[in-house]
Design a protein around this motif. Structure first.
Motif, PDB file in Angstrom:
ATOM      1  N   ARG A  28       4.334   9.063  -7.653  1.00  0.00           N
ATOM      2  CA  ARG A  28       4.331   7.897  -8.303  1.00  0.00           C
ATOM      3  C   ARG A  28       4.427   7.175  -9.854  1.00  0.00           C
ATOM      4  N   ALA A  29       4.186   8.449 -10.290  1.00  0.00           N
ATOM      5  CA  ALA A  29       4.117   7.946 -11.775  1.00  0.00           C
ATOM      6  C   ALA A  29       5.744   8.405 -12.846  1.00  0.00           C
ATOM      7  N   ILE A  30       6.577   8.426 -11.688  1.00  0.00           N
ATOM      8  CA  ILE A  30       8.301   8.835 -12.376  1.00  0.00           C
ATOM      9  C   ILE A  30       8.260   7.867 -12.160  1.00  0.00           C
ATOM     10  N   GLU A  31       9.033   7.139 -13.600  1.00  0.00           N
ATOM     11  CA  GLU A  31       9.543   5.661 -13.588  1.00  0.00           C
ATOM     12  C   GLU A  31      10.966   5.661 -13.314  1.00  0.00           C
ATOM     13  N   ASN A  32      11.961   7.189 -13.913  1.00  0.00           N
ATOM     14  CA  ASN A  32      13.408   6.895 -13.206  1.00  0.00           C
ATOM     15  C   ASN A  32      13.695   6.785 -11.879  1.00  0.00           C
ATOM     16  N   ARG A  33      14.083   5.719 -10.645  1.00  0.00           N
ATOM     17  CA  ARG A  33      13.728   5.300  -9.559  1.00  0.00           C
ATOM     18  C   ARG A  33      14.347   6.793  -9.003  1.00  0.00           C
ATOM     19  N   ARG A  34      16.093   6.866  -9.402  1.00  0.00           N
ATOM     20  CA  ARG A  34      16.341   7.732  -8.852  1.00  0.00           C
ATOM     21  C   ARG A  34      15.922   8.756  -8.575  1.00  0.00           C
ATOM     22  N   VAL A  35      15.107   9.283  -9.588  1.00  0.00           N
ATOM     23  CA  VAL A  35      14.470  11.490  -9.873  1.00  0.00           C
ATOM     24  C   VAL A  35      13.164  10.612  -8.925  1.00  0.00           C
TER      25      VAL A  35
END
Length: 343
Positions: free
Chosen positions: A264-271
Motif C-alpha cells: 500500500r505504501a508503494i507509489e509506483n503502480r507497476r511496482v
C-alpha cells in the motif's frame, strides 16, 4: 549467441522455473527487471545444487560453497562450471537442467551489471546460500526426521532464504524508482523483511508433509515436546499436530499483513502490482491450507491457475489501486469450501 537470443533464453528459463515470480516480474519497470531476475536465477541455481538427489551431502555442501565463491567473484566461472557438471544430468526437470547449464551466462551477466546492483545481488546471495548450507548440515540424513530447535531457528531460516530478499527488493526500488514509497527506507526495509519471511513460512507450511517424508521438520522441537510429539509422529498423528500448525499459519498471515502494508505504501503502480501479487497468492494458499486441515500434510496444495489469472486481471484492470488490492486481499482470505488443488 546474440544479445536478443540470450535475453530470450533467460526469459524462457525464468518462466519455466517459477510461474508466480515470472508473472510478478513482468509488471516491473525495465530498470528493476534485470537485477531482480538475475538474483532470482542465481538463487534458484544454488537451490538446485543444494537439492540434487544422487549426490552426497558433503559434495553438495562443497559445491554450494564453491558456487557461492563464484557468485562473490572469488572463484572463476570455469571452476564453477566444472564442479556443477555432475549435477546437470541429475536434474529431473528440463528447466532445472537448463538453469544449471546457463550458470556461466548468469555469472557473466552479473559482472556486467552496474556495481551497486551487483553488490546487492552478491549480498543477498551470500545470505541465501548460508541458509541453504545450514539446511544441508541440519538435515543431512533423510532416514531420520530432525526438527529445528526453537522458533528462533525457524525465523533465522526464513530470513536467510527470503526475508533478506525483501530487503534486497527494497534497496533496489529506492535506488531505481523515483518517489518509491510513502514510508521511509528503514520502515520499508523492516516491512519487506517480514513480508519475505512470511512467504517462506508459507512454503514451509505448504511443503510440510513432503519435507517430513524427506527427514526435514522445520517446526520447533520445543513446541513439539510441549505437545508430547516428535517429528516422526506428525504424519501418523496429524490431528495432534494441528494446534502447532495453525499457530504458524497465523504467524504467516501476520507477516503477509506486513506485505500488504508494504504494498500500500508503494507509489509506483507497476511496482505495487508486482509486489502485492505474492501476498494475494500467499493469502489464498493459507486459506486453502486452513481449509484442508490435517489433509494438507498428505499432498502439496497450490492456488488454482484460474484464480491466479483472476488476481492478475483484477490488478491490471484497476491499475493496482489501493482500494482494489484491499478488496482482493479480503477475497483471498475468505474461508470457503472451494476444491483444493492438490498435486
Amino acid at each position: 549467441m546474440s544479445a536478443r537470443s540470450t535475453q530470450t533464453l533467460r526469459t524462457a528459463i525464468l518462466r519455466s522455473v517459477s510461474r508466480s515470480f515470472y508473472l510478478s516480474i513482468r509488471f516491473l519497470p525495465i530498470q528493476l527487471r534485470e537485477p531482480i531476475a538475475l538474483a532470482y536465477l542465481l538463487a534458484r541455481a544454488t537451490d538446485s545444487v543444494a537439492d540434487t538427489q544422487g549426490i552426497s551431502v558433503p559434495v553438495r555442501i562443497e559445491t554450494l560453497k564453491m558456487l557461492s565463491d563464484g557468485i562473490q567473484g572469488k572463484a572463476s566461472r570455469d571452476v564453477v562450471v566444472d564442479l556443477i557438471a555432475a549435477f546437470v544430468p541429475l536434474q529431473e526437470k528440463t528447466s532445472e537442467r537448463q538453469l544449471l547449464e546457463s550458470l556461466p551466462d548468469c555469472l557473466g551477466w552479473l559482472n556486467q551489471i552496474e556495481q551497486a546492483d551487483r553488490n546487492d545481488i552478491r549480498g543477498v546471495l551470500e545470505k541465501i546460500t548460508h541458509g541453504q548450507l545450514l539446511d544441508l548440515q541440519r538435515f543431512h540424513n533423510p532416514q531420520e526426521i530432525r526438527a529445528l530447535g526453537t522458533a528462533a531457528d525457524l525465523d533465522e531460516y526464513t530470513y536467510l532464504v527470503a526475508g533478506c530478499v525483501g530487503e534486497f527488493w527494497t534497496r533496489l526500488c529506492f535506488r531505481h524508482v523515483r518517489n518509491f514509497a510513502r514510508l521511509s527506507e528503514d520502515e520499508m526495509l523492516a516491512l519487506g523483511k517480514r513480508y519475505g519471511m512470511a512467504l517462506q513460512l508459507i512454503n514451509v507450511l505448504r511443503d510440510a508433509g513432503s519435507d517430513l517424508r524427506a527427514g526435514r521438520c522445520y517446526f520447533p522441537e520445543y513446541e513439539l515436546n510441549s505437545a508430547h510429539l516428535t517429528g516422526s509422529q506428525i504424519l501418523s498423528e496429524p490431528e495432534r499436530f494441528q494446534p502447532i500448525y495453525r499457530a504458524w499459519l497465523e504467524k504467516a498471515k501476520a507477516g503477509l499483513e506486513c506485505g500488504m502494508q508494504y504494498s500500500r505504501a508503494i507509489e509506483n503502480r507497476r511496482v505495487r502490482t508486482a509486489t502485492v501479487l505474492p501476498a494475494l497468492i500467499g493469502a489464498r494458499t493459507l486459506s486453502l491450507l486452513a481449509n484442508a486441515g490435517a489433509a494438507a500434510l498428505q499432498c502439496t496444495i497450490k492456488v488454482p491457475r484460474h484464480e491466479v489469472r483472476a488476481m492478475i486481471l483484477s490488478l491490471a484492470i484497476t491499475l493496482a489501486s489501493r482500494k482494489s488490492i484491499d478488496a482482493s486481499w479480503k477475497r483471498a482470505n475468505q474461508k470457503d469450501s472451494a476444491s483444493i488443488a492438490c498435486i
